[in-house]
Every structure is written in C-alpha cells, then in structure tokens.
Design an enzyme around this catalytic site. Sequence first.
Site, PDB file in Angstrom:
ATOM      1  N   ARG A  75      33.825 -21.893  -3.369  1.00 48.39           N
ATOM      2  CA  ARG A  75      33.901 -23.022  -2.282  1.00 48.39           C
ATOM      3  C   ARG A  75      32.223 -23.647  -2.621  1.00 48.39           C
ATOM      4  O   ARG A  75      31.340 -22.827  -1.938  1.00 48.39           O
ATOM      5  CB  ARG A  75      34.098 -22.703  -1.197  1.00 48.39           C
ATOM      6  CG  ARG A  75      33.808 -24.095  -0.072  1.00 48.39           C
ATOM      7  CD  ARG A  75      34.604 -23.738   1.390  1.00 48.39           C
ATOM      8  NE  ARG A  75      34.067 -24.861   2.013  1.00 48.39           N
ATOM      9  CZ  ARG A  75      33.541 -24.857   3.303  1.00 48.39           C
ATOM     10  NH1 ARG A  75      32.976 -23.717   3.591  1.00 48.39           N
ATOM     11  NH2 ARG A  75      33.044 -25.964   3.656  1.00 48.39           N
ATOM     12  N   HIS A 119      29.489 -31.950   3.005  1.00 49.08           N
ATOM     13  CA  HIS A 119      28.787 -30.682   3.974  1.00 49.08           C
ATOM     14  C   HIS A 119      27.261 -31.275   4.510  1.00 49.08           C
ATOM     15  O   HIS A 119      26.255 -30.622   4.005  1.00 49.08           O
ATOM     16  CB  HIS A 119      28.542 -29.434   2.959  1.00 49.08           C
ATOM     17  CG  HIS A 119      28.369 -28.062   3.662  1.00 49.08           C
ATOM     18  ND1 HIS A 119      29.439 -27.026   3.483  1.00 49.08           N
ATOM     19  CD2 HIS A 119      27.303 -27.846   4.617  1.00 49.08           C
ATOM     20  CE1 HIS A 119      28.905 -26.190   4.375  1.00 49.08           C
ATOM     21  NE2 HIS A 119      27.973 -26.351   4.977  1.00 49.08           N
ATOM     22  N   GLU A 165      33.056 -28.929   8.951  1.00 53.86           N
ATOM     23  CA  GLU A 165      32.594 -28.827  10.424  1.00 53.86           C
ATOM     24  C   GLU A 165      32.225 -29.944  10.878  1.00 53.86           C
ATOM     25  O   GLU A 165      31.093 -30.056  11.394  1.00 53.86           O
ATOM     26  CB  GLU A 165      31.384 -27.610  10.357  1.00 53.86           C
ATOM     27  CG  GLU A 165      31.984 -26.275   9.952  1.00 53.86           C
ATOM     28  CD  GLU A 165      30.687 -25.286  10.033  1.00 53.86           C
ATOM     29  OE1 GLU A 165      29.590 -25.654  10.439  1.00 53.86           O
ATOM     30  OE2 GLU A 165      30.935 -23.967   9.969  1.00 53.86           O
ATOM     31  N   ASN A 294      36.091 -21.907   9.503  1.00 56.26           N
ATOM     32  CA  ASN A 294      34.886 -21.302   9.652  1.00 56.26           C
ATOM     33  C   ASN A 294      34.763 -20.532  10.985  1.00 56.26           C
ATOM     34  O   ASN A 294      34.772 -20.982  11.951  1.00 56.26           O
ATOM     35  CB  ASN A 294      33.607 -22.008   9.461  1.00 56.26           C
ATOM     36  CG  ASN A 294      33.865 -22.799   8.226  1.00 56.26           C
ATOM     37  OD1 ASN A 294      34.574 -22.400   7.279  1.00 56.26           O
ATOM     38  ND2 ASN A 294      32.549 -23.849   7.870  1.00 56.26           N
ATOM     39  N   GLU A 367      34.944 -19.864   5.777  1.00 56.13           N
ATOM     40  CA  GLU A 367      33.404 -19.168   5.909  1.00 56.13           C
ATOM     41  C   GLU A 367      33.697 -17.999   7.020  1.00 56.13           C
ATOM     42  O   GLU A 367      34.201 -18.358   8.019  1.00 56.13           O
ATOM     43  CB  GLU A 367      32.376 -20.184   6.467  1.00 56.13           C
ATOM     44  CG  GLU A 367      31.796 -21.170   5.338  1.00 56.13           C
ATOM     45  CD  GLU A 367      30.953 -22.123   5.920  1.00 56.13           C
ATOM     46  OE1 GLU A 367      30.156 -21.774   6.944  1.00 56.13           O
ATOM     47  OE2 GLU A 367      30.545 -23.132   5.420  1.00 56.13           O
TER      48      GLU A 367
HETATM   49  C1  PNW Z   1      27.841 -22.973   9.070  1.00 57.20           C
HETATM   50  N1  PNW Z   1      27.323 -23.106  15.404  1.00 57.20           N
HETATM   51  O1  PNW Z   1      26.953 -23.813  10.116  1.00 57.20           O
HETATM   52  C2  PNW Z   1      27.795 -23.989   7.870  1.00 57.20           C
HETATM   53  O2  PNW Z   1      29.069 -24.461   7.431  1.00 57.20           O
HETATM   54  C3  PNW Z   1      26.972 -23.242   6.912  1.00 57.20           C
HETATM   55  O3  PNW Z   1      26.345 -24.286   6.298  1.00 57.20           O
HETATM   56  C4  PNW Z   1      26.167 -22.407   7.616  1.00 57.20           C
HETATM   57  O4  PNW Z   1      24.966 -21.869   6.715  1.00 57.20           O
HETATM   58  C5  PNW Z   1      26.540 -21.330   8.101  1.00 57.20           C
HETATM   59  O5  PNW Z   1      27.709 -21.716   8.818  1.00 57.20           O
HETATM   60  C6  PNW Z   1      25.808 -20.435   9.200  1.00 57.20           C
HETATM   61  O6  PNW Z   1      24.977 -20.952   9.881  1.00 57.20           O
HETATM   62  C7  PNW Z   1      27.203 -23.579  11.512  1.00 57.20           C
HETATM   63  O7  PNW Z   1      26.424 -23.624  16.136  1.00 57.20           O
HETATM   64  C8  PNW Z   1      26.114 -24.003  12.108  1.00 57.20           C
HETATM   65  O8  PNW Z   1      28.445 -22.903  16.199  1.00 57.20           O
HETATM   66  C9  PNW Z   1      26.029 -23.736  13.621  1.00 57.20           C
HETATM   67  C10 PNW Z   1      27.117 -23.271  14.239  1.00 57.20           C
HETATM   68  C11 PNW Z   1      28.241 -22.875  13.462  1.00 57.20           C
HETATM   69  C12 PNW Z   1      28.335 -22.864  12.055  1.00 57.20           C
END
Ligand code: PNW
Length: 459
Positions: A75, A119, A165, A294, A367
């Site tokens: 992905r 993204h 997201e 995710n 994810e």
């Molecule tokens: C995801 N939260 O980000 C993203 O899809 C990725 O690009 C990222 O690297 C990965 O998770 C790890 O952080 C998030 O605050 C960022 O809940 C913040 C949150 C969740 C997912």
Amino acid sequence: MKKFPKDFTWGTATASYQIEGGWQEGGKGLSIWDAFAHTPGKIKNGDTGDAACDHFHRYKDDVALMAKMGLKAYRFSIAWSRIQPAGRGKPNPKGIKFYSDLIDELLDHGIAPWVTLYHWDLPLALQLELDGWLNPAMPEIFRDYAAICFENFGDRVQHWITFNEPWVVSILGYGQGVFAPGRVSTSEPYQAGHQILRAHAKAVALYREKFQPKQNGRIGITNNCDWREPLTDSESDRLAAQRALEFFLGWFADPIFRGDYPDVMRERVADRLPKFTPEDKTLILGSADFFGINHYTTLYAAEAKGKSAPTTPYGNGGISEDQDVLLTADPHWDKTEMGWSIVPWGLRKLLHWIDDRYEHPEIVITENGCACSDRVSNSKVHDAKRIQFLSDYMSEAYRAIQEGVNLKGYFLWSLMDNFEWALGFSIRFGIHYVDYKTQERIPKDSAHWYGNIMKNNGL
Ligand code: PNW
C-alpha cells in the site's frame, strides 16, 4: 498454528511524503507538507521530507526488498502534486510515469499495488487559492485528480483507497494545527471533514460509473480509530466510551455505511457540524467496497464532567469539549515510542464494534505497527519488542476472525523507517531500518519474522 483465511491479504504500507523525497523533481509542485515542514518550529529537529528515504530514486531497490521478504501486497500513496503540480489542470507526464513504473515494477515481482489517492500532501496551490478542504469546490477538484489516476493506472490497480484518515486531516490539520495546514479551530475540522466525505463519494461514483465496469477493481476509504474501553462499568462511562468511538470513527464511517453523522455528534456539535443535502447523502451512502481501518492504540474513557487530561503527542482525543470524555491510560500498560499504549485486545474489540455497527462489512486493516527505539549492531536490528507487538495484535485479529468478523487483510506500518510527520525522523516504525545518511536499508528481525508469517499465512 493460527492459519488465516486462504484469500487473506498480507502487506506493508507507506505514504508518498513520508518516503519519496525528490520534493522538487520530476515536475512536482509543492504540497502543504513541503510548506509546513519548512516552517520553523513545526517539525521536531527541523526535519523535512525533502529527501526522506529517497524512494523516488530508489523505488526499484525498494521493490526488490519487498520481493526478498515475500511481500504479496504493498500500500502506497500518490503525491497529487506530482500528478497535477498546482492541483488542477493538465497532468504532468513525468509524475504519471513515476507511478506507472512503480506499479509495473511491483507487478513484475508479483506484488499487488493498493493505492491511496490522498495521504495528506495536498497541492499547496489549492490551500493558497481555495483554503484547501474548507472549500466546497474541492470535491470536484479531487474527483478530477482521481479520474487521471483511474485512467492512467486503473488497468493495473485493483485496490483503491480514496483518503487516508480523514479524522487526522480534520483534527490534527484543522483543529490542533500540529499537522499541515496547521489550522487551529473548533469548527473547521467539521467543515474539512464534510468536504472530504463529499470528495470521497464523488471519486467513488465516477470510478463505479466509468472505470469499474472495465477495470474490475475495488474502491474504499481508510479511517483510523483507537479503541475506547469504559473505565468502569457505570452507565455513564459506558456511554462515554461509545460517544468517543462515534466521534472518532462514526464521524466518517456512519455517513458511508449508515447514511448520516451520528446523532450524538449532531446534538453536541450542533451548528458547527455541516448538513448533507439529500443528493450528498445518496452519493455517500454505500460508497465503499470494503472497510479500511488503521489502528494503533487504546485508552480508557470516562464521563469527563468538564475535566480534561493530556493525551499523547498527537492528542488522539479529538475536540474534547465536544465529547466530554476523559481519556486515560492504565499505568501498567507498556508504551511504544509514540507514547501509545500497547493493548492488543483493543483491536479485537474494535473489529467487533465495526462488525456490529456497520453490519458485517469486509474489513481490511490498512495500518498497524509499532514505533521502537531501534539500534543497529553488527548490521542487525533486534526489534524483539516490535515482533511481540505484531504477534499479539495479529493474534487478536485472528481471534476476531474465528469469532466471525469478516477481516480480509493486514498491512503493516511500515515497510521502512520514514518521516513521521511532526516528529520527523526521530520515530522509527519500519521493519527495515533506514540509515538517513547513506540511505542504506537494513532488514530488521521483524522483516524476517513477517516474511515467515506471510509464507505460512499464519502465526
Ligand atoms: C497514521 N492519532 O497517522 C498515518 O496514516 C501514518 O502516515 C503514520 O505514519 C502512522 O499512522 C503512525 O503515526 C496517525 O493521533 C497519526 O490518533 C495520528 C493518529 C493516528 C494515526
């Protein structure tokens, strides 16, 4: 042996801004993440994604890495500003060629591409000219960009994800301002989220009408959600946890799988939550062929009665004033380098919550992964903690399948260490270690371990 279903998809995931680099190459325009990362004070240690993992130049080597570990699916996301440098107008042939070549390389190695259209790296021009996702003109602009992608790659891509997201874009980008475009507001997150849902639905409608009949691919969206466990068995804490989940995942999944925003959001956000027109509702309802999720962590939820508690670096709580939920971690829970608690059973409970609320959809975990403080010694990285994390989370996913949840895939975040947004290169999520000075990739123990999982289709 925990055997997964025969048609189960195992993969890894990345995103354009986090790995590509080549920020001013191949005719690429600037994105909001280029601008944000170059704004002093926004990213830890002043890091930027200018070079990142240099995947733009090394994609063939990276596909070779994937092939070596026996990866079946990958992905990745397309940088919109490589396809349309200013977000609108004629496609950039060099940008098309880059992704076209990447897709061919993957297919040559028997790896199925799962492509995310958005993204987070919005073409900067659309932010400057239109205020980005706040503008109701954006859904059509996104649909036109998506059309270019379907047209050029859809003959070879069978799995599309419109948005990664929307919650993070809305809350962290337009609410807390810790992600691009860095807006701070209690109303803009709901406006941005609204236009993202409309944009998603327009792209899906176009795909279904013009491309799907010939190309036979499938299209969906990826939402993110932590699990929220009631702190006590009191009715008020149970309601608080439910409310937190509806504000987190229901916000974006309810319109698509049930037809409108959750009632509890309508009551509490009132006029700050935009309304769908009847045409919007029809277009959005049912606009996903699978349920992308995710998932990283879990917190306890309690009725807040006005109290609030600091959460994690990215503030996973959303707009707490609107929810009135107090989130806490059990002090006994072990944490990852993100400060995110390791609670494998939270995944199983979340999968069941999705299965119940959305009437047994086909779910794909797009994810899941663990940030560790990895160190290289003798050209090896012994990331035992990551392996334990993955094994425990996968076991809970397996149990959910046994219990009847229709889970069809798992994508590990991430193929390699990369630019972790506001935390820059300080955080490592990869199963391949990246030395950012030499751009050398070193398979961690977890890469070998995951290779075996995929080979055996189980744990
Ligand atoms: C995801 N939260 O980000 C993203 O899809 C990725 O690009 C990222 O690297 C990965 O998770 C790890 O952080 C998030 O605050 C960022 O809940 C913040 C949150 C969740 C997912």
